[in-house]
Motif scaffolding. Structure first.
Motif, PDB file in Angstrom:
ATOM      1  N   VAL A 148       0.856  -1.191   0.000  1.00  0.00           N
ATOM      2  CA  VAL A 148       0.000   0.000   0.000  1.00  0.00           C
ATOM      3  C   VAL A 148       0.887   1.234   0.000  1.00  0.00           C
ATOM      4  O   VAL A 148       1.990   1.232   0.551  1.00  0.00           O
ATOM      5  CB  VAL A 148      -0.965   0.026   1.198  1.00  0.00           C
ATOM      6  CG1 VAL A 148      -1.976  -1.095   1.100  1.00  0.00           C
ATOM      7  CG2 VAL A 148      -0.207  -0.049   2.510  1.00  0.00           C
ATOM      8  N   PHE A 149       0.383   2.302  -0.615  1.00  0.00           N
ATOM      9  CA  PHE A 149       1.150   3.520  -0.804  1.00  0.00           C
ATOM     10  C   PHE A 149       0.233   4.700  -0.491  1.00  0.00           C
ATOM     11  O   PHE A 149      -0.784   4.899  -1.153  1.00  0.00           O
ATOM     12  CB  PHE A 149       1.648   3.565  -2.251  1.00  0.00           C
ATOM     13  CG  PHE A 149       2.458   4.775  -2.615  1.00  0.00           C
ATOM     14  CD1 PHE A 149       3.140   5.519  -1.660  1.00  0.00           C
ATOM     15  CD2 PHE A 149       2.552   5.164  -3.935  1.00  0.00           C
ATOM     16  CE1 PHE A 149       3.890   6.626  -2.015  1.00  0.00           C
ATOM     17  CE2 PHE A 149       3.304   6.273  -4.307  1.00  0.00           C
ATOM     18  CZ  PHE A 149       3.964   6.999  -3.344  1.00  0.00           C
ATOM     19  N   TYR A 150       0.602   5.470   0.549  1.00  0.00           N
ATOM     20  CA  TYR A 150      -0.193   6.624   0.958  1.00  0.00           C
ATOM     21  C   TYR A 150       0.617   7.896   0.779  1.00  0.00           C
ATOM     22  O   TYR A 150       1.843   7.907   0.950  1.00  0.00           O
ATOM     23  CB  TYR A 150      -0.597   6.520   2.433  1.00  0.00           C
ATOM     24  CG  TYR A 150      -1.499   5.366   2.772  1.00  0.00           C
ATOM     25  CD1 TYR A 150      -2.881   5.488   2.678  1.00  0.00           C
ATOM     26  CD2 TYR A 150      -0.974   4.158   3.214  1.00  0.00           C
ATOM     27  CE1 TYR A 150      -3.720   4.433   3.002  1.00  0.00           C
ATOM     28  CE2 TYR A 150      -1.806   3.098   3.539  1.00  0.00           C
ATOM     29  CZ  TYR A 150      -3.170   3.237   3.433  1.00  0.00           C
ATOM     30  OH  TYR A 150      -3.990   2.191   3.756  1.00  0.00           O
ATOM     31  N   LYS A 151      -0.098   9.008   0.477  1.00  0.00           N
ATOM     32  CA  LYS A 151       0.520  10.326   0.393  1.00  0.00           C
ATOM     33  C   LYS A 151      -0.278  11.321   1.221  1.00  0.00           C
ATOM     34  O   LYS A 151      -1.483  11.164   1.415  1.00  0.00           O
ATOM     35  CB  LYS A 151       0.585  10.813  -1.058  1.00  0.00           C
ATOM     36  CG  LYS A 151       1.747  10.241  -1.860  1.00  0.00           C
ATOM     37  CD  LYS A 151       1.844  10.949  -3.205  1.00  0.00           C
ATOM     38  CE  LYS A 151       3.082  10.536  -3.952  1.00  0.00           C
ATOM     39  NZ  LYS A 151       3.222  11.269  -5.242  1.00  0.00           N
ATOM     40  N   THR A 152       0.414  12.356   1.700  1.00  0.00           N
ATOM     41  CA  THR A 152      -0.222  13.442   2.442  1.00  0.00           C
ATOM     42  C   THR A 152       0.444  14.754   2.048  1.00  0.00           C
ATOM     43  O   THR A 152       1.612  14.767   1.637  1.00  0.00           O
ATOM     44  CB  THR A 152      -0.092  13.240   3.958  1.00  0.00           C
ATOM     45  OG1 THR A 152      -0.755  14.307   4.641  1.00  0.00           O
ATOM     46  CG2 THR A 152       1.361  13.198   4.391  1.00  0.00           C
ATOM     47  N   ASN A 153      -0.281  15.856   2.167  1.00  0.00           N
ATOM     48  CA  ASN A 153       0.318  17.179   1.954  1.00  0.00           C
ATOM     49  C   ASN A 153       0.100  18.091   3.161  1.00  0.00           C
ATOM     50  O   ASN A 153       0.302  19.300   3.071  1.00  0.00           O
ATOM     51  CB  ASN A 153      -0.249  17.834   0.685  1.00  0.00           C
ATOM     52  CG  ASN A 153      -1.758  17.980   0.720  1.00  0.00           C
ATOM     53  OD1 ASN A 153      -2.391  17.812   1.769  1.00  0.00           O
ATOM     54  ND2 ASN A 153      -2.347  18.281  -0.428  1.00  0.00           N
ATOM     55  N   ASN A 154      -0.311  17.479   4.300  1.00  0.00           N
ATOM     56  CA  ASN A 154      -0.588  18.277   5.499  1.00  0.00           C
ATOM     57  C   ASN A 154      -0.121  17.559   6.763  1.00  0.00           C
ATOM     58  O   ASN A 154      -0.806  17.551   7.774  1.00  0.00           O
ATOM     59  CB  ASN A 154      -2.075  18.618   5.586  1.00  0.00           C
ATOM     60  CG  ASN A 154      -2.961  17.384   5.475  1.00  0.00           C
ATOM     61  OD1 ASN A 154      -2.493  16.240   5.642  1.00  0.00           O
ATOM     62  ND2 ASN A 154      -4.229  17.588   5.189  1.00  0.00           N
ATOM     63  N   PHE A 155       1.061  16.966   6.696  1.00  0.00           N
ATOM     64  CA  PHE A 155       1.661  16.275   7.843  1.00  0.00           C
ATOM     65  C   PHE A 155       0.748  15.187   8.412  1.00  0.00           C
ATOM     66  O   PHE A 155       0.690  14.979   9.626  1.00  0.00           O
ATOM     67  CB  PHE A 155       2.043  17.262   8.951  1.00  0.00           C
ATOM     68  CG  PHE A 155       3.323  18.006   8.692  1.00  0.00           C
ATOM     69  CD1 PHE A 155       4.540  17.353   8.641  1.00  0.00           C
ATOM     70  CD2 PHE A 155       3.303  19.378   8.486  1.00  0.00           C
ATOM     71  CE1 PHE A 155       5.721  18.039   8.404  1.00  0.00           C
ATOM     72  CE2 PHE A 155       4.488  20.076   8.244  1.00  0.00           C
ATOM     73  CZ  PHE A 155       5.696  19.403   8.202  1.00  0.00           C
ATOM     74  N   GLY A 156       0.054  14.480   7.556  1.00  0.00           N
ATOM     75  CA  GLY A 156      -0.711  13.324   7.994  1.00  0.00           C
ATOM     76  C   GLY A 156      -2.078  13.623   8.551  1.00  0.00           C
ATOM     77  O   GLY A 156      -2.740  12.720   9.076  1.00  0.00           O
ATOM     78  N   GLU A 157      -2.551  14.864   8.453  1.00  0.00           N
ATOM     79  CA  GLU A 157      -3.925  15.143   8.869  1.00  0.00           C
ATOM     80  C   GLU A 157      -4.918  14.392   7.980  1.00  0.00           C
ATOM     81  O   GLU A 157      -5.992  13.993   8.435  1.00  0.00           O
ATOM     82  CB  GLU A 157      -4.192  16.646   8.827  1.00  0.00           C
ATOM     83  CG  GLU A 157      -3.416  17.436   9.868  1.00  0.00           C
ATOM     84  CD  GLU A 157      -3.743  18.919   9.800  1.00  0.00           C
ATOM     85  OE1 GLU A 157      -4.776  19.281   9.180  1.00  0.00           O
ATOM     86  OE2 GLU A 157      -2.974  19.724  10.347  1.00  0.00           O
ATOM     87  N   SER A 158      -4.566  14.227   6.735  1.00  0.00           N
ATOM     88  CA  SER A 158      -5.355  13.405   5.824  1.00  0.00           C
ATOM     89  C   SER A 158      -4.400  12.675   4.883  1.00  0.00           C
ATOM     90  O   SER A 158      -3.316  13.176   4.573  1.00  0.00           O
ATOM     91  CB  SER A 158      -6.341  14.261   5.013  1.00  0.00           C
ATOM     92  OG  SER A 158      -5.647  15.225   4.235  1.00  0.00           O
TER      93      SER A 158
END
Length: 228
Positions: free
Chosen positions: A119-129
């Motif tokens: 699985v591969f996740y990305k965030t642009n707000n320090f993991g808030e979403s």
């Protein structure tokens, strides 16, 4: 000529020190830096859940920590921690990356008997979403007969270009792995040549180094982005 030789010797000396034990500063999302970033995860062959702690500072105040399969973030130099684990993140091997702007990613790989979960996740707000990203990593790894894994090492040169080493499980006398490269943020990966399954670092899209598994005093290098 002598000046160039001295400069090259200094670079090699610093590189050896770096590969032996120093962790560099993350530059995910920064294209104008010669520094690089990779995160190592190893797994105990006798207990697949015994994953060691991973930790790295993003800047003077912010840092992340992986402990017992969960991802935590501090914004005040470790005084307080927030659990930012993506929902449904499996327990396995993780390659985590963050930069000071809040952009980051986590690639999670779980070896199974004859299969892999990736699985591969990305965030642009320090993991808030988090957003789960489609990728072809599982297909490529199974095509290259990599389903029993002992470690993964990841590096992002910028928000689009990155590398991932998936090290095959083997005895201490051998080191084999699959090196993967992406140029579109991780949606599509391709397999590169790899002399071993060890830690690596790219200083730009072409120049990279990889530690030799039988010694900490030698390394491989590539001048074509890992093609050879």
């Amino acid at each position: 000529m002598k000046k160039h030789i001295r400069s090259f010797t200094v670079i090699l000396s610093l590189l050896l020190i770096f590969l032996i034990g120093l962790q560099p500063v993350s530059v995910y999302g920064q294209t104008d830096s010669s520094q690089t970033h990779f995160t190592a995860t190893t797994i105990n062959n006798e207990n697949s859940q015994n994953v060691p702690v991973q930790f790295e500072m993003v800047d003077n105040l912010k840092g992340w920590l992986v402990l017992d399969g969960e991802l935590f973030l501090t914004k005040d130099d470790g005084n307080h921690w927030e659990n930012i684990t993506p929902f449904g993140l499996p327990t396995g091997l993780h390659a985590v990356n963050f930069d000071s702007s809040g952009s980051g990613s986590i690639i999670s790989l779980v070896p199974l008997d004859e299969d892999l979960t990736v699985v591969f996740y990305k965030t642009n707000n320090f993991g808030e979403s988090w957003q789960e990203e489609e990728n072809n990593l599982r297909t490529l790894l199974l095509e290259n007969e990599v389903n029993q894994v002992s470690a993964i090492y990841g590096q992002w040169l910028n928000e689009n270009e990155g590398w991932l080493m998936v090290k095959r499980e083997s005895s201490a006398n051998f080191s084999h792995g699959v090196l993967l490269h992406t140029e579109n943020g991780g949606k599509v990966w391709r397999v590169l040549s790899a002399p071993a399954g060890e830690r690596f670092v790219f200083f730009n899209s072409q120049l990279g180094y990889m530690q030799k598994h039988e010694t900490q005093e030698s390394f491989y290098y590539t001048l074509d982005g890992g093609q050879s």
